[in-house]
Every structure is written in structure tokens, then in C-alpha cells.
Design a protein around this motif. Structure first.
Motif, short mmCIF file in Angstrom:
data_model
loop_
_atom_site.label_atom_id
_atom_site.label_comp_id
_atom_site.label_asym_id
_atom_site.label_seq_id
_atom_site.Cartn_x
_atom_site.Cartn_y
_atom_site.Cartn_z
N GLN A 99 -0.83 -4.13 6.97
CA GLN A 99 -2.13 -4.75 6.75
C GLN A 99 -3.18 -3.67 6.48
O GLN A 99 -4.07 -3.85 5.64
CB GLN A 99 -2.53 -5.60 7.95
CG GLN A 99 -1.71 -6.86 8.08
CD GLN A 99 -1.98 -7.61 9.38
OE1 GLN A 99 -2.42 -7.04 10.37
NE2 GLN A 99 -1.68 -8.91 9.36
N GLU A 101 -2.65 -0.81 5.05
CA GLU A 101 -2.44 -0.37 3.67
C GLU A 101 -3.03 -1.37 2.68
O GLU A 101 -3.64 -0.98 1.68
CB GLU A 101 -0.95 -0.20 3.39
CG GLU A 101 -0.34 0.99 4.09
CD GLU A 101 1.16 1.08 3.88
OE1 GLU A 101 1.72 0.28 3.09
OE2 GLU A 101 1.78 1.94 4.51
N GLN A 102 -2.87 -2.66 2.96
CA GLN A 102 -3.39 -3.68 2.06
C GLN A 102 -4.92 -3.65 2.02
O GLN A 102 -5.51 -3.70 0.94
CB GLN A 102 -2.91 -5.07 2.50
CG GLN A 102 -1.45 -5.30 2.26
CD GLN A 102 -0.96 -6.62 2.83
OE1 GLN A 102 -1.62 -7.22 3.68
NE2 GLN A 102 0.19 -7.07 2.38
N LYS A 105 -6.75 -0.77 0.09
CA LYS A 105 -6.81 -0.86 -1.37
C LYS A 105 -8.05 -1.63 -1.84
O LYS A 105 -8.40 -1.57 -3.01
CB LYS A 105 -5.56 -1.55 -1.91
CG LYS A 105 -4.29 -0.76 -1.67
CD LYS A 105 -3.07 -1.55 -2.11
CE LYS A 105 -1.79 -0.84 -1.69
NZ LYS A 105 -0.61 -1.64 -1.98
#
Length: 166
Positions: A99, A101-102, A105
Motif C-alpha cells: 500500500q 508503494e501504491q 506513486k
């Protein structure tokens, strides 16, 4: 024949065709044997083709499985090496890191909540490190040190009361 057109003699030509008949029979027998061998070889080739197709399908399945395992292992390695400061390996921790990493972005503001000592600031640093803002300073705020009346204005720059008309 004589002058009165009478037959006075005859010539008999006799040719022994036994050898020819025997050769024809051998040729026919060889042809039949060859036809049978062709049928057998064709059936063998058909079976070999079917086996080859089955093995090819098995190889394709193994290849897909290997590719999926490769992707999974690459993600695992990325998670382990990308988040070097975070040592948790549980499924929950992996989910939190994915999460992170998501959200890294995106251009979203992130609010991390949790009990004291659970690694909120460490997670915030990871998100910042993975984001497009990694070259800019990370601003962390210890909300526990702010009085409740100042939290809203400190975080969002707003003052209590009615919103002024533009």
C-alpha cells in the motif's frame, strides 16, 4: 505358305513367362509390405505427434508457472531490498508496504495513524523515499505534541470558525 496359299509349316514361338509372373508376384508382395510399413510408420508418427503436443502443453504450463513464480519472487526481493529499514515479514506488513508503494506513486497527502512505537515515522520515510518528492524535504509532525486546538490550523492552515467568503 505355298503357291496355292496353303500352310506348309508353322513357326511356334513359345516364351516362358513363369519368371515374369514370379517377378510380378514378388513386386506386388513387396508393394503390399511397403504399404503396410507406411501405415505403421504413419500411425507411429501420429502417436509421436500427439505425445509431442502433450509434452509441449505441459512445458507451456510449467513455463507459465515459472514466470508467475519469477514475478512473485522478484516482488518479494523488491519488497525486502527496497524497504531495507523495515524488517517486518508478516503478511500484514507486506500488505502495508505494498500500500505504501501504491500511495507513493500518487500526489496524495498521507495521514498515518497508530500507537506510539509502531513505526509510523519509518513508514512515512519509506513512502517519501518511494515518491516523486524524494528530493524534497519530508515534513513530519508529531501530533501528540500539539494541543487539539492547533492541530487543524497546523496541518491544514485553517482557523476555527466560519469559512470566510472569497
Amino acid at each position: 505358305m505355298n503357291a496355292q496359299n496353303e500352310v506348309t509349316g508353322s513357326v511356334h514361338i513359345v516364351k516362358d513367362v513363369t519368371e515374369r509372373k514370379r517377378a510380378e508376384e514378388e513386386l506386388r508382395k513387396a508393394h503390399d509390405e511397403l504399404e503396410e510399413r507406411v501405415k505403421e510408420r504413419t500411425a507411429d508418427l501420429a502417436r509421436a505427434g500427439e505425445q509431442l503436443q502433450a509434452r509441449l502443453a505441459e512445458i507451456e504450463g510449467l513455463k507459465r508457472r515459472l514466470e508467475q513464480e519469477n514475478i512473485y519472487l522478484r516482488e518479494e526481493i523488491t519488497l525486502q531490498h527496497l524497504h531495507g529499514e523495515i524488517v517486518g515479514e508478516s503478511d500484514v506488513m507486506r500488505k502495508v508496504l505494498m500500500q505504501a508503494e501504491q500511495v507513493a506513486k500518487t500526489d496524495s497527502t498521507v495521514l498515518i495513524q497508530g500507537e506510539t512505537g509502531t513505526g509510523k515515522e519509518l513508514l512515512a520515510r519509506e513512502i517519501h523515499k518511494l515518491s516523486g518528492n524524494k528530493d524534497r524535504p519530508l515534513v513530519t509532525v508529531n501530533c501528540a505534541s500539539l494541543p487539539p486546538t492547533l492541530i487543524e490550523s497546523e496541518l491544514f492552515g485553517a482557523k476555527r470558525g466560519p469559512i470566510p467568503e472569497p
